[in-house]
Design an enzyme around this catalytic site. Structure first.
Site, PDB file in Angstrom:
ATOM      1  CE1 TYR A 182      24.802  11.603 -53.131  1.00 17.52           C
ATOM      2  CE2 TYR A 182      25.043  13.466 -53.753  1.00 17.52           C
ATOM      3  CZ  TYR A 182      25.090  12.274 -53.577  1.00 17.52           C
ATOM      4  OH  TYR A 182      27.064  12.113 -52.847  1.00 17.52           O
ATOM      5  CD  GLU A 183      21.857  18.668 -54.241  1.00 15.60           C
ATOM      6  OE1 GLU A 183      21.729  19.077 -53.964  1.00 15.60           O
ATOM      7  OE2 GLU A 183      23.181  18.546 -54.679  1.00 15.60           O
TER       8      GLU A 183
ATOM      9  CD  GLU B 299      20.087  26.407 -59.354  1.00 13.69           C
ATOM     10  OE1 GLU B 299      18.957  26.002 -58.612  1.00 13.69           O
ATOM     11  OE2 GLU B 299      20.595  26.778 -60.135  1.00 13.69           O
TER      12      GLU B 299
ATOM     13  CB  VAL C  22      24.258  10.272 -63.394  1.00 14.03           C
ATOM     14  CG1 VAL C  22      23.534   9.514 -63.547  1.00 14.03           C
ATOM     15  CG2 VAL C  22      24.303  11.593 -64.303  1.00 14.03           C
TER      16      VAL C  22
ATOM     17  N   GLY D 199      28.518   6.144 -63.436  1.00 13.87           N
ATOM     18  CA  GLY D 199      30.140   5.764 -63.917  1.00 13.87           C
ATOM     19  C   GLY D 199      29.791   5.189 -65.266  1.00 13.87           C
TER      20      GLY D 199
ATOM     21  N   GLY E  98      29.522   7.976 -67.912  1.00 14.98           N
ATOM     22  CA  GLY E  98      29.617   8.499 -68.401  1.00 14.98           C
ATOM     23  C   GLY E  98      28.260   9.238 -68.587  1.00 14.98           C
TER      24      GLY E  98
ATOM     25  N   GLY F 250      26.881  11.565 -66.712  1.00 13.77           N
ATOM     26  CA  GLY F 250      27.231  12.822 -66.428  1.00 13.77           C
ATOM     27  C   GLY F 250      28.329  13.702 -67.174  1.00 13.77           C
TER      28      GLY F 250
ATOM     29  CG  ASN G 214      28.420  15.729 -53.862  1.00 11.45           C
ATOM     30  OD1 ASN G 214      29.065  15.342 -54.264  1.00 11.45           O
ATOM     31  ND2 ASN G 214      27.780  15.945 -54.953  1.00 11.45           N
TER      32      ASN G 214
ATOM     33  CE1 TYR H 187      30.239  17.844 -62.009  1.00 12.05           C
ATOM     34  CE2 TYR H 187      30.193  18.820 -58.873  1.00 12.05           C
ATOM     35  CZ  TYR H 187      29.777  18.709 -60.553  1.00 12.05           C
ATOM     36  OH  TYR H 187      27.932  18.573 -59.961  1.00 12.05           O
TER      37      TYR H 187
END
Length: 157
Positions: A23-24, A82, A86, A92, A94, A96, A123, A130
């Site tokens: 993903y990253e 670190e 999810v 979506g 909950g 995370g 991101n 956050y």
């Protein structure tokens, strides 16, 4: 449901680390093996900890991997997160927020005064998540890192 990871979770944690790296856009950088994780999380001297998010069927759908840091200014430990991940199909739900809530609970219970992590600048979905929890970026700090040849060269002096 959030629970502490157990040795049997190592393969799924490893798989999700690879999913996160993909993903990253950094899968090529993953060198960790299941054995590395097993030793770091459950070896003779654990250096890190992990929590698992499960869905209603008991399937692992997310994880948080963290370790203790220390604030010289505050004089107490904190938690450095670190990795938080999810699986896309479970986002979506909950999970995370529940993982972060568990780490915050640990901090409060143990008297730790910080819960910190890094997020890639691009991101936006994670940044917005956050911020919605009340987290604020530490824009005045820049992370530096030594790895590979630069680390070996400096360490050889």
């Amino acid at each position: 449901m959030i629970r502490s990871a157990v040795p049997a979770d190592v393969p799924v944690i490893h798989a999700m680390i690879r999913d996160l790296a993909e993903y990253e856009k950094a899968l090529h950088e993953v060198r960790a093996t299941e054995e590395h994780l097993r030793e770091a999380l459950f070896g003779e001297r654990p250096a890190a900890y992990a929590h698992i998010a499960e869905d209603e069927t008991g399937e692992a759908v997310g994880f948080a991997l963290w370790f203790l840091n220390f604030s010289t200014w505050r004089g107490v430990h904190g938690v450095y997160l670190e990795d938080l991940y999810v699986r896309p199909e479970a986002r979506g739900g909950g999970h995370g927020k529940a993982l972060l809530r568990e780490l915050a609970r640990i901090c409060v219970e143990r008297g730790y005064e910080r819960l910190e992590w890094s997020v890639l600048n691009w991101n936006t979905p994670s940044i917005n998540f956050y911020k919605a929890l009340g987290a604020r970026p530490q824009d005045e700090w820049t992370v530096y890192r030594l790895t590979d040849e630069a680390l070996a060269e400096l360490g050889a002096r």
